[in-house]
Design a protein around this motif. Structure first.
Motif, PDB file in Angstrom:
ATOM      1  N   SER A   1      -4.028  13.038  29.624  1.00  0.00           N
ATOM      2  CA  SER A   1      -3.256  14.279  29.562  1.00  0.00           C
ATOM      3  C   SER A   1      -2.176  14.226  28.488  1.00  0.00           C
ATOM      4  CB  SER A   1      -2.633  14.598  30.922  1.00  0.00           C
ATOM      5  OG  SER A   1      -1.600  13.700  31.217  1.00  0.00           O
ATOM      6  N   GLY A   2      -2.063  13.079  27.808  1.00  0.00           N
ATOM      7  CA  GLY A   2      -1.154  13.005  26.673  1.00  0.00           C
ATOM      8  C   GLY A   2       0.111  12.199  26.878  1.00  0.00           C
ATOM      9  N   THR A   3       0.307  11.630  28.056  1.00  0.00           N
ATOM     10  CA  THR A   3       1.513  10.834  28.249  1.00  0.00           C
ATOM     11  C   THR A   3       1.351   9.455  27.619  1.00  0.00           C
ATOM     12  OG1 THR A   3       0.792   9.957  30.383  1.00  0.00           O
ATOM     13  CG2 THR A   3       2.062  11.990  30.439  1.00  0.00           C
ATOM     14  N   THR A   4       2.449   8.862  27.270  1.00  0.00           N
ATOM     15  CA  THR A   4       2.409   7.501  26.722  1.00  0.00           C
ATOM     16  C   THR A   4       2.212   6.520  27.877  1.00  0.00           C
ATOM     17  OG1 THR A   4       4.781   7.097  26.966  1.00  0.00           O
ATOM     18  CG2 THR A   4       4.039   8.135  24.887  1.00  0.00           C
ATOM     19  N   LEU A   5       1.876   5.304  27.533  1.00  0.00           N
ATOM     20  CA  LEU A   5       1.689   4.277  28.551  1.00  0.00           C
ATOM     21  C   LEU A   5       2.992   4.038  29.316  1.00  0.00           C
ATOM     22  CD1 LEU A   5      -0.330   2.297  29.789  1.00  0.00           C
ATOM     23  CD2 LEU A   5       0.421   0.622  28.099  1.00  0.00           C
ATOM     24  N   GLU A   6       4.107   4.050  28.601  1.00  0.00           N
ATOM     25  CA  GLU A   6       5.402   3.839  29.240  1.00  0.00           C
ATOM     26  C   GLU A   6       5.743   4.990  30.185  1.00  0.00           C
ATOM     27  OE1 GLU A   6       4.793   3.423  25.957  1.00  0.00           O
ATOM     28  OE2 GLU A   6       4.874   1.232  25.973  1.00  0.00           O
ATOM     29  N   GLU A   7       5.478   6.221  29.761  1.00  0.00           N
ATOM     30  CA  GLU A   7       5.727   7.388  30.620  1.00  0.00           C
ATOM     31  C   GLU A   7       4.828   7.348  31.852  1.00  0.00           C
ATOM     32  OE1 GLU A   7       6.950  10.635  27.150  1.00  0.00           O
ATOM     33  OE2 GLU A   7       4.848  10.412  27.747  1.00  0.00           O
ATOM     34  N   ALA A   8       3.568   6.983  31.655  1.00  0.00           N
ATOM     35  CA  ALA A   8       2.627   6.898  32.773  1.00  0.00           C
ATOM     36  C   ALA A   8       3.081   5.819  33.758  1.00  0.00           C
ATOM     37  CB  ALA A   8       1.226   6.610  32.263  1.00  0.00           C
ATOM     38  N   ALA A   9       3.527   4.682  33.249  1.00  0.00           N
ATOM     39  CA  ALA A   9       4.014   3.609  34.111  1.00  0.00           C
ATOM     40  C   ALA A   9       5.192   4.093  34.951  1.00  0.00           C
ATOM     41  CB  ALA A   9       4.407   2.392  33.284  1.00  0.00           C
ATOM     42  N   ALA A  10       6.120   4.780  34.320  1.00  0.00           N
ATOM     43  CA  ALA A  10       7.286   5.290  35.050  1.00  0.00           C
ATOM     44  C   ALA A  10       6.860   6.288  36.122  1.00  0.00           C
ATOM     45  CB  ALA A  10       8.268   5.939  34.077  1.00  0.00           C
ATOM     46  N   ALA A  11       5.939   7.175  35.782  1.00  0.00           N
ATOM     47  CA  ALA A  11       5.474   8.178  36.748  1.00  0.00           C
ATOM     48  C   ALA A  11       4.746   7.536  37.922  1.00  0.00           C
ATOM     49  CB  ALA A  11       4.564   9.179  36.046  1.00  0.00           C
TER      50      ALA A  11
END
Length: 69
Positions: free
Chosen positions: A17-27
């Motif tokens: 969906s376009g999130t970065t790996l770091e953003e996905a990890a946080a989510a």
């Protein structure tokens, strides 16, 4: 289809969906290093080597979710 675990599937969907790996990890409330480990397993299971290849595979896959009743 690719025998991904629940967490691997959630991570792959977030990346697609376009999130970065770091953003996905946080989510997902996991450490970035843990997300990288999951991503390596996803690469192995999907026979991909890069995030862009994984996203392309997921977006063009014929695997579709079944409608809920």
């Amino acid at each position: 289809h690719y025998r991904l675990s629940v967490v691997e599937t959630r991570l792959a969907c977030r990346l697609a969906s376009g999130t970065t790996l770091e953003e996905a990890a946080a989510a997902l409330r996991i450490k970035p290093q843990t997300a990288r480990s999951y991503l390596k397993q996803i690469f192995l299971k999907t026979d991909t080597n890069r995030q862009s290849d994984l996203v392309r595979l997921l977006l063009t896959s014929r695997v579709r979710a079944l409608p809920t009743r």
